[in-house]
Design a protein around this motif. Sequence first.
Motif, PDB file in Angstrom:
ATOM      1  N   ILE A 174       0.938  -0.896   0.297  1.00 17.54           N
ATOM      2  CA  ILE A 174       0.269  -0.120  -0.307  1.00 17.54           C
ATOM      3  C   ILE A 174       0.654   1.296  -0.049  1.00 17.54           C
ATOM      4  O   ILE A 174       1.659   1.125   0.947  1.00 17.54           O
ATOM      5  CB  ILE A 174      -0.870  -0.080   1.437  1.00 17.54           C
ATOM      6  N   ARG A 186      -8.284   6.062   7.812  1.00 19.43           N
ATOM      7  CA  ARG A 186      -8.479   6.721   6.484  1.00 19.43           C
ATOM      8  C   ARG A 186      -9.595   6.664   6.714  1.00 19.43           C
ATOM      9  O   ARG A 186     -10.996   6.376   6.086  1.00 19.43           O
ATOM     10  CB  ARG A 186      -8.440   6.293   4.985  1.00 19.43           C
ATOM     11  N   GLU A 206     -15.176  -3.561   9.963  1.00 19.08           N
ATOM     12  CA  GLU A 206     -15.018  -4.197   8.827  1.00 19.08           C
ATOM     13  C   GLU A 206     -14.240  -5.737   9.824  1.00 19.08           C
ATOM     14  O   GLU A 206     -13.953  -7.149   9.414  1.00 19.08           O
ATOM     15  CB  GLU A 206     -13.167  -3.742   8.917  1.00 19.08           C
ATOM     16  N   SER A 255       1.352  -1.647   3.681  1.00 19.78           N
ATOM     17  CA  SER A 255       1.890  -0.606   3.720  1.00 19.78           C
ATOM     18  C   SER A 255       3.564  -0.771   3.546  1.00 19.78           C
ATOM     19  O   SER A 255       3.752  -1.560   4.298  1.00 19.78           O
ATOM     20  CB  SER A 255       1.482   0.743   4.507  1.00 19.78           C
ATOM     21  N   GLU A 295      -4.194  -4.450   4.147  1.00 20.67           N
ATOM     22  CA  GLU A 295      -5.255  -3.865   3.319  1.00 20.67           C
ATOM     23  C   GLU A 295      -5.907  -5.180   3.231  1.00 20.67           C
ATOM     24  O   GLU A 295      -5.281  -6.046   2.401  1.00 20.67           O
ATOM     25  CB  GLU A 295      -5.575  -2.632   3.008  1.00 20.67           C
ATOM     26  N   ARG A 296      -7.794  -5.306   3.113  1.00 24.12           N
ATOM     27  CA  ARG A 296      -7.819  -6.634   2.805  1.00 24.12           C
ATOM     28  C   ARG A 296      -9.178  -6.516   2.022  1.00 24.12           C
ATOM     29  O   ARG A 296      -9.912  -6.387   2.630  1.00 24.12           O
ATOM     30  CB  ARG A 296      -7.585  -7.906   3.567  1.00 24.12           C
ATOM     31  N   TYR A 297      -9.148  -6.696   0.670  1.00 24.80           N
ATOM     32  CA  TYR A 297     -10.363  -5.858   0.006  1.00 24.80           C
ATOM     33  C   TYR A 297     -10.475  -4.649   0.260  1.00 24.80           C
ATOM     34  O   TYR A 297     -11.517  -4.268   0.783  1.00 24.80           O
ATOM     35  CB  TYR A 297     -11.399  -6.993   0.140  1.00 24.80           C
ATOM     36  N   ARG A 298      -9.482  -4.201   0.941  1.00 25.21           N
ATOM     37  CA  ARG A 298      -9.676  -2.788   1.126  1.00 25.21           C
ATOM     38  C   ARG A 298      -9.815  -2.188   2.484  1.00 25.21           C
ATOM     39  O   ARG A 298     -10.502  -1.117   2.700  1.00 25.21           O
ATOM     40  CB  ARG A 298     -10.826  -1.786   0.043  1.00 25.21           C
ATOM     41  N   PRO A 343      -9.114  -1.821   5.970  1.00 23.74           N
ATOM     42  CA  PRO A 343      -7.653  -1.582   6.921  1.00 23.74           C
ATOM     43  C   PRO A 343      -7.618  -2.145   8.481  1.00 23.74           C
ATOM     44  O   PRO A 343      -8.378  -2.369   8.829  1.00 23.74           O
ATOM     45  CB  PRO A 343      -7.790   0.586   6.971  1.00 23.74           C
TER      46      PRO A 343
END
Length: 214
Positions: free
Chosen positions: A3, A65, A97, A126, A163-166, A168
């Motif tokens: 990332i 984010r 999530e 990241s 990240e996994r499938y966007r 975080p």
Amino acid sequence: MPIPHDPVDAHWRVAPRATFTTDQKDWATRGGSLTAHLRTLGAVSVSVTREAIDMPFADEWRALRIGPRTPCWVREVVLNVDGVPFVAAHSIVPLAESAGVWQAMRSLRTRPLAELLYSDSSVARSALVSRRLTARHPLYRLAAGLFDDAAVHALVARRSVFERYRAPLMVTECMLPALWSRLSSSLRESHREHSRPLEHLVSHSRRPARPEPK
């Protein structure tokens, strides 16, 4: 793919501070699983100190984010080596999530989070960033009860976002004084081992020569 790092907080830096020791620079930037690196030093065990719904720290929400008051699932553990606390880890994921993409995080118990993060090709990470934590940071206050050296006024921490499938998940790892002490003692022992053959040769060279038989 990793990332891209978003430098949203000047305290957290990709390049370790110049004031870090060689060991601190090394461990602040080591890729892969920190748990796996600790296993090279001894037997690793995980102690769960807290799992709860909470808000992100002031320096976390932008990197995730999300909004500053977004409910999150927080998991805090201590990584022990041979029974001694070496790392205090703080993991945080948006609450929604934690019931979806990252739901396995809530059933780890004393298993390391690394089991989820490094065995799934859909997980991206990241860049690692690091900083010194002082008593004003909440993670320092959480870690302070794990050591009794009053002379330690700052701790080295590193963090990254997975990240996994966007979705975080941030992991912050605060390294404790016992880690640096173990590394220093291991280095001293290594130096002693390497110097023994030389000492042996020197001691033999100082022995008086045997008299020639008449």
